[in-house]
Motif scaffolding. Structure first.
Motif, PDB file in Angstrom:
ATOM      1  N   TRP A   3     -13.247  -1.982   1.855  1.00 19.15           N
ATOM      2  CA  TRP A   3     -12.201  -2.517   0.871  1.00 19.15           C
ATOM      3  C   TRP A   3     -12.164  -1.614  -0.589  1.00 19.15           C
ATOM      4  O   TRP A   3     -10.765  -1.646  -0.449  1.00 19.15           O
ATOM      5  N   SER A   6     -10.206   1.862   0.222  1.00 18.51           N
ATOM      6  CA  SER A   6      -8.764   1.717   0.575  1.00 18.51           C
ATOM      7  C   SER A   6      -7.950   0.507   0.139  1.00 18.51           C
ATOM      8  O   SER A   6      -6.387   1.192  -0.096  1.00 18.51           O
ATOM      9  N   ASN A   7      -8.512  -0.055  -1.109  1.00 20.00           N
ATOM     10  CA  ASN A   7      -7.533  -0.642  -1.939  1.00 20.00           C
ATOM     11  C   ASN A   7      -6.684   0.181  -3.056  1.00 20.00           C
ATOM     12  O   ASN A   7      -5.623   0.267  -3.058  1.00 20.00           O
ATOM     13  N   VAL A  10      -4.195   2.485  -1.566  1.00 22.02           N
ATOM     14  CA  VAL A  10      -3.183   2.000  -1.770  1.00 22.02           C
ATOM     15  C   VAL A  10      -2.773   2.065  -2.424  1.00 22.02           C
ATOM     16  O   VAL A  10      -1.379   1.764  -2.937  1.00 22.02           O
ATOM     17  N   VAL A  47      -0.665  -3.728  -2.626  1.00 26.74           N
ATOM     18  CA  VAL A  47      -1.891  -4.706  -2.286  1.00 26.74           C
ATOM     19  C   VAL A  47      -1.838  -5.620  -2.252  1.00 26.74           C
ATOM     20  O   VAL A  47      -2.343  -6.235  -0.742  1.00 26.74           O
ATOM     21  N   VAL A  48      -0.590  -7.108  -1.833  1.00 22.39           N
ATOM     22  CA  VAL A  48      -0.696  -7.844  -1.494  1.00 22.39           C
ATOM     23  C   VAL A  48      -0.073  -8.461  -0.089  1.00 22.39           C
ATOM     24  O   VAL A  48      -0.811  -8.480   0.969  1.00 22.39           O
ATOM     25  N   VAL A  50      -0.940  -5.624   2.139  1.00 23.82           N
ATOM     26  CA  VAL A  50      -2.042  -4.817   2.867  1.00 23.82           C
ATOM     27  C   VAL A  50      -2.894  -5.500   3.271  1.00 23.82           C
ATOM     28  O   VAL A  50      -3.234  -6.658   4.391  1.00 23.82           O
ATOM     29  N   ASN A  51      -2.889  -6.717   2.353  1.00 22.82           N
ATOM     30  CA  ASN A  51      -4.607  -7.546   2.207  1.00 22.82           C
ATOM     31  C   ASN A  51      -4.102  -8.540   2.862  1.00 22.82           C
ATOM     32  O   ASN A  51      -4.333  -9.600   3.706  1.00 22.82           O
ATOM     33  N   GLY A  52      -2.270  -8.913   3.155  1.00 22.14           N
ATOM     34  CA  GLY A  52      -2.250 -10.424   3.461  1.00 22.14           C
ATOM     35  C   GLY A  52      -2.462  -9.983   5.288  1.00 22.14           C
ATOM     36  O   GLY A  52      -2.226 -10.979   5.456  1.00 22.14           O
ATOM     37  N   ALA A  54      -3.583  -7.922   6.933  1.00 31.30           N
ATOM     38  CA  ALA A  54      -4.764  -7.305   7.165  1.00 31.30           C
ATOM     39  C   ALA A  54      -5.814  -9.384   7.188  1.00 31.30           C
ATOM     40  O   ALA A  54      -5.994 -10.136   8.663  1.00 31.30           O
ATOM     41  N   LEU A  55      -5.421 -10.064   6.426  1.00 31.21           N
ATOM     42  CA  LEU A  55      -5.850 -11.343   6.851  1.00 31.21           C
ATOM     43  C   LEU A  55      -5.067 -11.905   7.714  1.00 31.21           C
ATOM     44  O   LEU A  55      -6.401 -12.419   9.121  1.00 31.21           O
ATOM     45  N   ARG A  58      -6.525 -10.403  10.930  1.00 35.91           N
ATOM     46  CA  ARG A  58      -7.720 -10.744  11.285  1.00 35.91           C
ATOM     47  C   ARG A  58      -8.225 -12.219  11.606  1.00 35.91           C
ATOM     48  O   ARG A  58      -8.702 -13.254  12.681  1.00 35.91           O
TER      49      ARG A  58
END
Length: 66
Positions: A3, A6-7, A10, A47-48, A50-52, A54-55, A58
């Motif tokens: 994680w 990957s961040n 990004v 970052v927001v 990509v993580n958003g 992914a969240l 999931r």
């Protein structure tokens, strides 16, 4: 650890692409170009995003498996 790696990737590429697009856009619009401010903004947005994504994906996978 995956994680974090990957961040970091990004953040690196979003800063690079943000600088290029910001420079070209600033030149075309005849605006001032602030590289540090643009790089930080693009890193945070990427970052927001990509993580958003992914969240959300999931959570969607977990609800569809039930």
């Amino acid at each position: 650890m995956k994680w974090l790696e990957s961040n970091l990737v990004v953040i690196f590429w979003s800063v690079i692409f943000g600088e290029v697009v910001g420079y070209i856009g600033g030149t075309l619009e005849q605006m001032t170009w602030k590289p540090l401010q643009l790089g930080i903004l693009m890193a945070v947005v990427a970052v927001v995003a990509v993580n958003g994504i992914a969240l959300l994906s999931r959570d969607d996978q977990a609800s569809s498996e039930k």
